[in-house]
Design an enzyme around this catalytic site. Structure first.
Site, PDB file in Angstrom:
ATOM      1  N   CYS A 168      -5.597   4.046  -4.448  1.00 35.32           N
ATOM      2  CA  CYS A 168      -5.792   2.708  -3.895  1.00 35.32           C
ATOM      3  C   CYS A 168      -7.003   1.944  -4.427  1.00 35.32           C
ATOM      4  CB  CYS A 168      -5.872   2.806  -2.382  1.00 35.32           C
ATOM      5  SG  CYS A 168      -6.808   4.241  -1.806  1.00 35.32           S
TER       6      CYS A 168
ATOM      7  N   ASP B 185       0.050  -0.880  -4.900  1.00 29.46           N
ATOM      8  CA  ASP B 185      -1.191  -0.391  -5.512  1.00 29.46           C
ATOM      9  C   ASP B 185      -1.023   0.935  -6.248  1.00 29.46           C
ATOM     10  OD1 ASP B 185      -0.860   1.148  -3.202  1.00 29.46           O
ATOM     11  OD2 ASP B 185      -2.970   1.073  -2.615  1.00 29.46           O
ATOM     12  N   ASN B 186      -0.034   1.742  -5.829  1.00 24.31           N
ATOM     13  CA  ASN B 186       0.257   3.012  -6.495  1.00 24.31           C
ATOM     14  C   ASN B 186       1.594   3.500  -5.981  1.00 24.31           C
ATOM     15  OD1 ASN B 186      -2.418   3.825  -4.473  1.00 24.31           O
ATOM     16  ND2 ASN B 186      -0.412   4.671  -3.960  1.00 24.31           N
TER      17      ASN B 186
ATOM     18  N   HIS C 255     -11.083  -2.416   0.411  1.00 27.36           N
ATOM     19  CA  HIS C 255     -11.184  -1.085  -0.189  1.00 27.36           C
ATOM     20  C   HIS C 255     -12.035  -1.031  -1.460  1.00 27.36           C
ATOM     21  CE1 HIS C 255     -10.090   2.781   0.981  1.00 27.36           C
ATOM     22  NE2 HIS C 255      -9.051   3.017   0.194  1.00 27.36           N
TER      23      HIS C 255
ATOM     24  N   ASP D 159       0.845  -1.194   0.000  1.00 26.52           N
ATOM     25  CA  ASP D 159       0.000   0.000   0.000  1.00 26.52           C
ATOM     26  C   ASP D 159       0.885   1.251   0.000  1.00 26.52           C
ATOM     27  OD1 ASP D 159      -2.078   1.816   0.330  1.00 26.52           O
ATOM     28  OD2 ASP D 159      -3.106   0.604   1.826  1.00 26.52           O
ATOM     29  N   ASP D 160       0.850   2.020  -1.084  1.00 24.18           N
ATOM     30  CA  ASP D 160       1.634   3.256  -1.187  1.00 24.18           C
ATOM     31  C   ASP D 160       3.146   3.008  -1.132  1.00 24.18           C
ATOM     32  OD1 ASP D 160      -0.830   4.446  -1.199  1.00 24.18           O
ATOM     33  OD2 ASP D 160      -0.491   5.737   0.535  1.00 24.18           O
TER      34      ASP D 160
END
Length: 525
Positions: free
Chosen positions: A80, A290-291, A143, A40-41
């Site tokens: 996300c 995710d990004n 999410h 995540d991130d």
């Protein structure tokens, strides 16, 4: 036989021995297990193998040495929720509904007040894998919607331990409830209550819990000789970042680096456990994010995007190019760096192909089958990578060239409030603070010579004209054939927040919601 509950101290190899469970014999024709590790991130530049000097990722670096490192791997959206929807459907967010039309080129996701989520019309990866008797589990952040009809077990997953939303908080449960944590279809507590995240110290045992949930699932499925799909979506590197006590203060990059170290350790334990069970040769593992890193959150709360421009929320390289490693001993050649253009949506199609299944033919699937690239023998045909922000195609990459049709970092209003999506990286005419259209004369960069997107190729050059002739028909075909789905991220309402999730009655943790009062969600960037 000794029972094997979740343990918090026993080494994983010792756990396998205590449980009386040695190597598992899997028939050669059995479909492979599939493990997708989604961070995540986490940024492209957070891995040692990609140039991070702080020595936080020895296990991921070893995974790359034993497997295949993809240096040109992309998410489908720099945020996300849309990214995760794209992974699990194999479809661009503008096709699967995870976008908004409340504003032009606005990023949208699923906060507590979002009314909708992933729809029943979308077919997710675990639902299709059931055709080959796969058992599936999601660990960590979902999410894709938190209301009835939008939860994991209603979209193909068999098991779940984690949360439907980000771990924001703590909240007072009056104006806004704390986010619930689920075990399968019912909540078992809330963040900052039963599941502690200490905002002052950054301490939380959540990553350790997620590791144990993943290990237990692998062990049980291996004992049952049943193929499995594990979607391990830990979120410790999303602000507010956290790590368990054993890792706090251990890195050179503050709390964020501590979180990376613990996630790296968890990945190492998962891979080692597969080897100890004798099933690594029949398990496909893919690691990505995710990004891009959320550089606007500051150095203690975000990571590195390496040489790339800007970060999360933007369609510059820093927002959408991801670290990516494929690992499958005996099947994927070791120590290979693959420059194949890849997308998180390819994991959908590739996973199905590995299981002997095909993607649905009643809808457009954007993900490609990466198996030829995984063998490192046959690269995929020349394919474009589309960079979307909300309802707008902002850019496209073909080969080493990237053309921007729109540029935008974030608004002057946000920028003047200290919110900077490109800190220290302002490029005049490129990292614009207004939505700037370039459709008549796109900004074109050569990402080999200029990975930081600082020097647009002059429109007067033969190179520019040649590239434009190559890219223009690809963009025209994409736009002319695109049929957007109904946007699911337009409406918000405080009444739909996590006031009374399933299972709250048993815990005495149901809260009273306010009266419904829906409005059009406001997405500032």
């Amino acid at each position: 036989e000794v029972a094997c509950p979740a343990n918090h101290g026993i080494g994983l190899l010792l756990l396998a021995l205590i449980c009386g469970f040695g190597a598992v014999k899997i028939q050669d024709e059995a479909p492979p297990n599939i493990i997708l590790l989604l961070m995540d991130d986490m940024g492209w530049g957070d891995l040692g193998v990609l140039g991070q000097p702080s020595k936080e990722t020895p296990n991921l670096d070893r995974m790359a040495a034993q497997g295949m490192l993809f240096s040109n791997f992309y998410t489908a959206n720099p945020l996300c929720s849309p990214s995760r929807a794209a992974l699990l459907t194999g479809r661009l967010p503008v096709r699967n509904g995870f976008y908004t039309t409340n504003g032009h080129a606005r990023n949208a996701y699923t906060p507590q007040e979002i009314v909708a989520g992933i729809t029943k019309d979308e077919v997710l990866l675990p639902a299709i894998l059931k055709k080959k008797n796969y058992a599936s589990k999601i660990v960590g952040k979902w999410h894709l919607g938190h209301r009835k009809g939008h939860l994991p077990l209603e979209h193909g997953f068999d098991k779940w331990f984690g949360s439907p939303n980000c771990h924001f908080g703590p909240y007072n449960n009056s104006d806004r409830p704390n986010i619930p944590v689920y075990h399968n279809s019912e909540m078992v507590g809330r963040y900052y209550e039963e599941f502690v995240i200490n905002r002052k110290t950054g301490e939380s045992n959540l990553t350790h819990m997620y590791l144990q949930e993943g290990i237990d699932f692998i062990l049980n499925q291996a004992k049952a000789h049943q193929p499995f799909f594990l979607y391990w979506a830990a979120d410790a590197t999303h602000a507010p970042v956290y790590a368990s006590k054993r890792f706090l203060g251990k890195s050179q990059r503050g709390r964020y680096g501590d979180a990376v170290m613990e996630l790296d350790d968890s990945v190492g334990q998962i891979l080692a456990f597969l080897e100890s069970l004798g099933i690594s040769n029949n398990t496909f593992v893919f690691f990505t994010s995710d990004n891009g890193a959320a550089v606007m959150s500051g150095p203690d709360e975000s990571g590195s995007n390496g040489p790339f421009l800007c970060g999360k929320e933007t369609t510059f390289e820093g927002g959408m190019r991801e670290p990516a490693i494929a690992w499958w001993p005996g099947q994927i050649p070791a120590g290979v760096v693959n420059d194949q253009l890849g997308s998180v949506m390819d994991l959908f199609t590739t996973s199905l192909a590995l299981a002997g299944l095909v993607a649905p033919d009643d809808r457009v699937i954007d993900g490609l089958d990466l198996r030829p690239a995984l063998s490192h023998q046959n690269p995929l045909p020349h394919r474009p990578i589309f960079y979307y922000r909300g309802n707008e195609m902002m850019a496209v990459r073909m080969g080493l060239y990237k053309a921007h049709y729109w540029t935008w970092s974030n608004s002057w209003e946000e920028f003047n409030q200290g919110i900077n999506f490109c800190p220290g990286e302002e490029v005049p005419g490129v990292t614009t603070h207004i939505q700037k259209e370039h459709t008549m004369q796109p900004l074109i960069f050569h990402l080999g010579r200029d990975p930081g997107e600082k020097y647009p190729i002059s429109v007067l050059t033969e190179e520019y004209q040649t590239v434009l002739k190559l890219i223009s028909p690809v963009v025209e075909q994409h736009k002319s054939t695109l049929v957007p789905s109904v946007p699911q991220l337009n409406m918000c309402d405080l009444a739909v927040m996590n006031w009374a999730p399933p299972g709250c009655e048993k815990l005495g943790k149901c809260l009273k919601p306010p009266k419904p009062n829906p409005w059009k969600c406001e997405w500032p960037h």
